[in-house]
Scaffold this motif. Structure first.
Motif, short mmCIF file in Angstrom:
data_model
loop_
_atom_site.label_atom_id
_atom_site.label_comp_id
_atom_site.label_asym_id
_atom_site.label_seq_id
_atom_site.Cartn_x
_atom_site.Cartn_y
_atom_site.Cartn_z
N LYS A 41 0.83 -1.20 0.00
CA LYS A 41 0.00 0.00 0.00
C LYS A 41 0.86 1.25 0.00
O LYS A 41 0.55 2.24 -0.68
N PRO A 79 -1.85 -1.45 -6.46
CA PRO A 79 -3.31 -1.55 -6.55
C PRO A 79 -3.88 -2.64 -5.64
O PRO A 79 -3.27 -3.71 -5.50
N ARG A 80 -5.03 -2.37 -5.05
CA ARG A 80 -5.64 -3.32 -4.12
C ARG A 80 -5.90 -4.66 -4.78
O ARG A 80 -5.72 -5.72 -4.16
N GLU A 81 -6.32 -4.64 -6.06
CA GLU A 81 -6.60 -5.90 -6.73
C GLU A 81 -5.34 -6.75 -6.89
O GLU A 81 -5.40 -7.98 -6.85
N ASN A 82 -4.18 -6.09 -7.06
CA ASN A 82 -2.92 -6.83 -7.14
C ASN A 82 -2.60 -7.49 -5.80
O ASN A 82 -2.11 -8.62 -5.74
N GLU A 112 -4.79 -8.36 -3.44
CA GLU A 112 -5.73 -9.45 -3.20
C GLU A 112 -5.40 -10.67 -4.04
O GLU A 112 -5.52 -11.82 -3.59
N ARG A 113 -4.95 -10.44 -5.28
CA ARG A 113 -4.58 -11.55 -6.15
C ARG A 113 -3.37 -12.29 -5.59
O ARG A 113 -3.31 -13.53 -5.61
N ASP A 167 -6.97 -19.07 -8.13
CA ASP A 167 -5.95 -19.00 -9.17
C ASP A 167 -4.56 -19.24 -8.59
O ASP A 167 -3.56 -18.77 -9.10
#
Length: 250
Positions: free
Chosen positions: A57, A62-65, A67-68, A78
């Protein structure tokens, strides 16, 4: 200050350049994956993951990165099979290297590491031939400026730390491997903000070699660290003041 600590200080100064090369998000994602793999995907119960996410952060990841990476590390939808490996090798003048990697294709990673060693005039070594020269220790970097060194030293020593050093204004606490978690917890409970905390290899003895050869080893170290699969590189190279002066000119 040890050679590895001096190299860490140099790397901090190079942080902006690393970000420009687009490497930082890849490294941060892998740190998050490792943390999630080791302690699960819940930040509230996994201190290492919480710290890795905070670093992401802070670097505007990015938050999606994030979380992935957590999903992949914890074996989610995945997720993929990732393997942790430590390679051993020798650089120019016989400088010892340990390279920690996290990879989904060990053949690819081995080929990349071997190529860099060969190009530098070094070679990979058999398992165990280099590792005995190193020990894994804890390094806890505190956030904030103008911290009272004596107060930090007392809190860290009481918790079981080996040493506390001031690396050009940044306070770093060194711990035995087995006391790492206890010291980190004690510092947090004493109100100190942890900027970084990791276990990494430290050479038991350093090798001082001619400046030109030292620079060759430092270039090899930097090239290894730029590989996407590499998590950390340690060597027993003594980074002297003459080497630092030559590096600034180069």
């Amino acid at each position: 200050m040890s050679g590895h600590s001096k190299w860490s200080t140099i790397k901090r100064k190079k942080g902006a350049a690393d970000a420009q090369r687009g490497k930082i998000f890849t490294r941060l994602a892998r740190d998050i994956m490792i943390a999630a793999r080791e302690g699960g995907g819940d930040e509230n119960s996994n201190t290492k993951l919480k710290l890795a996410v905070a670093k992401g952060k802070a670097s505007n990841m990015p938050r999606e990165n994030i979380e992935r990476a957590i999903l992949r590390g914890s074996g989610g939808a995945d997720g993929e099979m990732m393997e942790e490996i430590t390679y051993e090798g020798y650089g120019p003048e016989g400088v010892a290297f340990l390279i920690d990697v996290l990879t989904d294709n060990k053949n690819r990673t081995l080929a990349e590491v071997k190529r860099l060693f060969n190009r530098a005039g070094g070679s990979l070594a058999s398992a165990g031939s280099v590792g005995w020269q190193f020990e894994k220790k804890g390094f806890i970097t505190l956030a904030g400026e103008k911290l009272d060194f004596d107060n930090v030293f007392m809190a860290a020593a009481e918790a079981g730390a080996d040493d506390v050093v001031d690396e050009e204004g940044t306070i770093v606490v060194n711990t035995p491997r087995e006391m790492f978690a206890a010291v980190e917890t004690a510092l947090a409970e004493n109100g100190y903000e942890i900027a970084d905390a990791e276990l990494r290899w430290e050479a038991k003895n350093e090798s001082e070699i001619p400046v030109e050869k030292a620079l060759q080893n430092m270039r090899l170290m930097e090239q290894l660290e730029e590989l996407d699969d590499v998590q950390g590189v340690a060597s027993n190279l003594a980074i002297t003041d003459d080497v630092i002066a030559a590096l600034e000119i180069a």
